[in-house]
Write a protein that holds these residues in place. Structure first.
Motif, PDB file in Angstrom:
ATOM      1  N   ARG A 179      57.400  29.104  55.484  1.00  0.00           N
ATOM      2  CA  ARG A 179      58.764  29.486  55.125  1.00  0.00           C
ATOM      3  C   ARG A 179      59.740  28.565  55.859  1.00  0.00           C
ATOM      4  NH1 ARG A 179      60.906  35.696  55.184  1.00  0.00           N
ATOM      5  NH2 ARG A 179      59.263  35.802  53.593  1.00  0.00           N
ATOM      6  N   SER A 180      60.785  28.152  55.193  1.00  0.00           N
ATOM      7  CA  SER A 180      61.762  27.246  55.794  1.00  0.00           C
ATOM      8  C   SER A 180      62.340  27.839  57.080  1.00  0.00           C
ATOM      9  CB  SER A 180      62.895  26.972  54.804  1.00  0.00           C
ATOM     10  OG  SER A 180      63.860  26.114  55.369  1.00  0.00           O
ATOM     11  N   GLY A 181      62.286  27.061  58.157  1.00  0.00           N
ATOM     12  CA  GLY A 181      62.804  27.523  59.436  1.00  0.00           C
ATOM     13  C   GLY A 181      61.817  28.322  60.256  1.00  0.00           C
ATOM     14  N   PHE A 182      60.567  28.387  59.764  1.00  0.00           N
ATOM     15  CA  PHE A 182      59.539  29.160  60.456  1.00  0.00           C
ATOM     16  C   PHE A 182      58.267  28.319  60.578  1.00  0.00           C
ATOM     17  CE2 PHE A 182      62.489  32.157  58.679  1.00  0.00           C
ATOM     18  CZ  PHE A 182      62.588  33.167  59.628  1.00  0.00           C
ATOM     19  N   SER A 183      57.370  28.749  61.447  1.00  0.00           N
ATOM     20  CA  SER A 183      56.143  27.985  61.694  1.00  0.00           C
ATOM     21  C   SER A 183      54.970  28.456  60.850  1.00  0.00           C
ATOM     22  CB  SER A 183      55.773  28.051  63.180  1.00  0.00           C
ATOM     23  OG  SER A 183      55.619  29.391  63.602  1.00  0.00           O
ATOM     24  N   GLY A 184      55.217  29.364  59.911  1.00  0.00           N
ATOM     25  CA  GLY A 184      54.138  29.848  59.066  1.00  0.00           C
ATOM     26  C   GLY A 184      54.649  30.407  57.754  1.00  0.00           C
ATOM     27  N   ALA A 185      53.701  30.656  56.850  1.00  0.00           N
ATOM     28  CA  ALA A 185      54.050  31.214  55.544  1.00  0.00           C
ATOM     29  C   ALA A 185      54.138  32.732  55.582  1.00  0.00           C
ATOM     30  CB  ALA A 185      53.018  30.783  54.503  1.00  0.00           C
ATOM     31  N   THR A 186      53.561  33.325  56.615  1.00  0.00           N
ATOM     32  CA  THR A 186      53.561  34.778  56.770  1.00  0.00           C
ATOM     33  C   THR A 186      53.787  35.126  58.236  1.00  0.00           C
ATOM     34  OG1 THR A 186      51.178  34.881  57.206  1.00  0.00           O
ATOM     35  CG2 THR A 186      51.882  35.036  54.888  1.00  0.00           C
ATOM     36  N   PRO A 187      54.213  36.352  58.513  1.00  0.00           N
ATOM     37  CA  PRO A 187      54.319  36.770  59.916  1.00  0.00           C
ATOM     38  C   PRO A 187      52.979  36.673  60.643  1.00  0.00           C
ATOM     39  CG  PRO A 187      55.502  38.298  58.499  1.00  0.00           C
ATOM     40  CD  PRO A 187      54.730  37.388  57.592  1.00  0.00           C
ATOM     41  N   TRP A 188      51.901  36.952  59.930  1.00  0.00           N
ATOM     42  CA  TRP A 188      50.567  36.865  60.532  1.00  0.00           C
ATOM     43  C   TRP A 188      50.277  35.439  60.988  1.00  0.00           C
ATOM     44  CZ3 TRP A 188      46.793  40.035  62.201  1.00  0.00           C
ATOM     45  CH2 TRP A 188      45.517  39.499  62.384  1.00  0.00           C
ATOM     46  N   GLU A 189      50.594  34.457  60.155  1.00  0.00           N
ATOM     47  CA  GLU A 189      50.351  33.063  60.535  1.00  0.00           C
ATOM     48  C   GLU A 189      51.191  32.673  61.752  1.00  0.00           C
ATOM     49  OE1 GLU A 189      50.899  28.471  58.962  1.00  0.00           O
ATOM     50  OE2 GLU A 189      50.951  30.091  57.468  1.00  0.00           O
ATOM     51  N   VAL A 190      52.441  33.124  61.789  1.00  0.00           N
ATOM     52  CA  VAL A 190      53.290  32.838  62.950  1.00  0.00           C
ATOM     53  C   VAL A 190      52.646  33.406  64.218  1.00  0.00           C
ATOM     54  CG1 VAL A 190      55.533  33.285  64.026  1.00  0.00           C
ATOM     55  CG2 VAL A 190      55.411  32.743  61.581  1.00  0.00           C
ATOM     56  N   ALA A 191      52.149  34.636  64.122  1.00  0.00           N
ATOM     57  CA  ALA A 191      51.503  35.269  65.277  1.00  0.00           C
ATOM     58  C   ALA A 191      50.221  34.531  65.659  1.00  0.00           C
ATOM     59  CB  ALA A 191      51.202  36.733  64.967  1.00  0.00           C
ATOM     60  N   GLN A 192      49.482  34.061  64.670  1.00  0.00           N
ATOM     61  CA  GLN A 192      48.274  33.282  64.958  1.00  0.00           C
ATOM     62  C   GLN A 192      48.617  32.023  65.753  1.00  0.00           C
ATOM     63  OE1 GLN A 192      46.603  32.888  60.873  1.00  0.00           O
ATOM     64  NE2 GLN A 192      44.684  33.547  61.788  1.00  0.00           N
ATOM     65  N   ARG A 193      49.663  31.337  65.345  1.00  0.00           N
ATOM     66  CA  ARG A 193      50.034  30.088  66.027  1.00  0.00           C
ATOM     67  C   ARG A 193      50.452  30.356  67.474  1.00  0.00           C
ATOM     68  NH1 ARG A 193      49.525  25.972  62.691  1.00  0.00           N
ATOM     69  NH2 ARG A 193      49.658  26.372  60.446  1.00  0.00           N
ATOM     70  N   PHE A 194      51.035  31.510  67.706  1.00  0.00           N
ATOM     71  CA  PHE A 194      51.356  31.883  69.084  1.00  0.00           C
ATOM     72  C   PHE A 194      50.075  32.167  69.864  1.00  0.00           C
ATOM     73  CE2 PHE A 194      52.008  35.622  71.937  1.00  0.00           C
ATOM     74  CZ  PHE A 194      52.653  34.946  72.971  1.00  0.00           C
ATOM     75  N   ALA A 195      49.145  32.877  69.241  1.00  0.00           N
ATOM     76  CA  ALA A 195      47.918  33.283  69.930  1.00  0.00           C
ATOM     77  C   ALA A 195      47.069  32.092  70.350  1.00  0.00           C
ATOM     78  CB  ALA A 195      47.104  34.222  69.045  1.00  0.00           C
ATOM     79  N   VAL A 196      47.105  31.005  69.570  1.00  0.00           N
ATOM     80  CA  VAL A 196      46.286  29.833  69.911  1.00  0.00           C
ATOM     81  C   VAL A 196      47.073  28.806  70.717  1.00  0.00           C
ATOM     82  CG1 VAL A 196      44.882  30.169  67.855  1.00  0.00           C
ATOM     83  CG2 VAL A 196      46.780  28.534  67.780  1.00  0.00           C
ATOM     84  N   GLY A 197      48.325  29.132  71.060  1.00  0.00           N
ATOM     85  CA  GLY A 197      49.102  28.251  71.926  1.00  0.00           C
ATOM     86  C   GLY A 197      49.884  27.167  71.225  1.00  0.00           C
ATOM     87  N   GLN A 198      50.059  27.276  69.910  1.00  0.00           N
ATOM     88  CA  GLN A 198      50.787  26.239  69.180  1.00  0.00           C
ATOM     89  C   GLN A 198      52.298  26.435  69.232  1.00  0.00           C
ATOM     90  OE1 GLN A 198      49.245  25.774  65.199  1.00  0.00           O
ATOM     91  NE2 GLN A 198      47.184  25.291  65.902  1.00  0.00           N
ATOM     92  N   ILE A 199      52.748  27.653  69.462  1.00  0.00           N
ATOM     93  CA  ILE A 199      54.180  27.907  69.636  1.00  0.00           C
ATOM     94  C   ILE A 199      54.367  28.793  70.862  1.00  0.00           C
ATOM     95  CG2 ILE A 199      54.683  27.670  67.168  1.00  0.00           C
ATOM     96  CD1 ILE A 199      54.913  30.696  66.980  1.00  0.00           C
ATOM     97  N   SER A 200      55.566  28.781  71.408  1.00  0.00           N
ATOM     98  CA  SER A 200      55.851  29.512  72.642  1.00  0.00           C
ATOM     99  C   SER A 200      56.136  30.984  72.368  1.00  0.00           C
ATOM    100  CB  SER A 200      57.059  28.891  73.340  1.00  0.00           C
ATOM    101  OG  SER A 200      58.231  29.093  72.551  1.00  0.00           O
ATOM    102  N   ARG A 201      56.174  31.750  73.454  1.00  0.00           N
ATOM    103  CA  ARG A 201      56.522  33.164  73.343  1.00  0.00           C
ATOM    104  C   ARG A 201      57.940  33.313  72.790  1.00  0.00           C
ATOM    105  NH1 ARG A 201      59.256  37.087  75.942  1.00  0.00           N
ATOM    106  NH2 ARG A 201      58.375  39.187  75.867  1.00  0.00           N
ATOM    107  N   GLU A 202      58.851  32.482  73.270  1.00  0.00           N
ATOM    108  CA  GLU A 202      60.234  32.548  72.801  1.00  0.00           C
ATOM    109  C   GLU A 202      60.311  32.303  71.294  1.00  0.00           C
ATOM    110  OE1 GLU A 202      59.149  30.884  75.393  1.00  0.00           O
ATOM    111  OE2 GLU A 202      60.046  32.070  77.008  1.00  0.00           O
TER     112      GLU A 202
END
Length: 296
Positions: free
Chosen positions: A215-238
């Motif tokens: 999604r434009s302005g986000f690191s994933g296509a779904t909230p789940w993908e965004v959370a996955q990227r956080f869990a593996v260290g690809q994006i920060s907590r902030e």
């Protein structure tokens, strides 16, 4: 299509292969004390998928090295997992089996697995550059001492590691498919396959996978993908808190009166709830997401 796009696709292909190796190795380590059914329950998938993965041939890294083969070591350098110094050191220290000639009729070379031919192939495929290759060749005869670092992890740690590797593998596949689709704007499946040196059918199969663009302005296509990227260290907590607090969620479904089940559309806040329940989000991050949404 720019050469840079092809280079990105190549790197993502190598990363996908490495993430698969890491996942399979961790899965096998866990299978020494848990059944396929128990592992599947922890990962949230069918036991048959775990059993199929356990049947895949995979070799552990050579002690003192970052891979089971020189090719794997070079791959890990190419995707940024090890440094230039480390790839040179490891490939200079590697004990290579000899490359032999055939019976003399055709003069063909027979290279067994793990031979120096893999280093040459890594150079040819741009996993290492000519300078690194030259330094490996210069240092190979002398050899170097092996330094090993061993760490012990407990049973719960093994499960945590396996979950992270599973999410990392899922994301690697998503990134690879997206890169292939970007290339398809200017290249055919056959041309992409030629660039990546894979069968065209694998490219066509990848195109058929249901992978949406972020999604434009986000690191994933779904909230789940965004959370996955956080869990593996690809994006920060902030970043994960910011994105999941800003996400425009469709309404969650109403629980059925007869069984209490709640069916929600893709991308609903249920994705965030499940991410927290699955350990992708810690309690503090989840609470802050909920608070920011309430204050918005």
């Amino acid at each position: 299509m720019a050469d840079a796009d092809v280079a990105v696709a190549r790197v993502l292909k190598h990363r996908l292969e490495l993430d698969r190796l890491d996942y399979l190795r961790e899965l096998r380590a866990l299978a020494t004390r848990l059944t396929a059914k128990e592992i599947a329950a922890e990962l949230g998938g069918p036991p048959s998928a775990v059993e199929a993965a356990l049947d895949e041939p995979v070799t552990d890294p050579r002690p003192g090295f970052s891979g089971a083969t020189p090719w794997e070591v070079a791959q890990r350098f190419a995707v940024g997992q090890i440094s230039r110094e480390q790839v040179v050191d490891e490939l200079a220290r590697w004990e290579y089996p000899p490359t032999e000639l055939t019976d003399g009729i055709d003069g063909l070379l027979v290279s067994p697995p793990g031979s120096f031919q893999e280093v040459f192939r890594a150079l040819d495929r741009d996993l290492i550059d000519a300078e690194i290759y030259g330094e490996i060749v210069d240092r190979t005869p002398g050899g170097h001492a092996v330094t090993e670092t061993n760490g012990a992890v407990g049973p719960d740690d093994d499960l945590v590691v396996l979950r992270v590797l599973k999410h990392r593998l899922d994301l690697a596949r998503i990134d690879y498919v997206r890169a292939l689709r970007a290339l398809s704007n200017g290249l055919s499946a056959g041309q992409i396959a030629a660039e990546l040196r894979v069968p065209p059918t694998t490219i066509e199969e990848a195109f058929a996978e249901p992978v949406a663009a972020p999604r434009s302005g986000f690191s994933g296509a779904t909230p789940w993908e965004v959370a996955q990227r956080f869990a593996v260290g690809q994006i920060s907590r902030e970043q994960v808190v910011d994105e999941l607090a800003r996400w425009e969620y469709p309404p969650m479904g109403t629980p059925h009166s007869h069984d209490g089940l709640q069916v929600s559309p893709p991308g609903s806040f249920l994705d965030v709830i499940e991410a927290a329940d699955s350990g992708l989000l810690d309690d503090e991050s989840y609470a802050e997401i909920v608070t920011r949404r309430s204050d918005a």
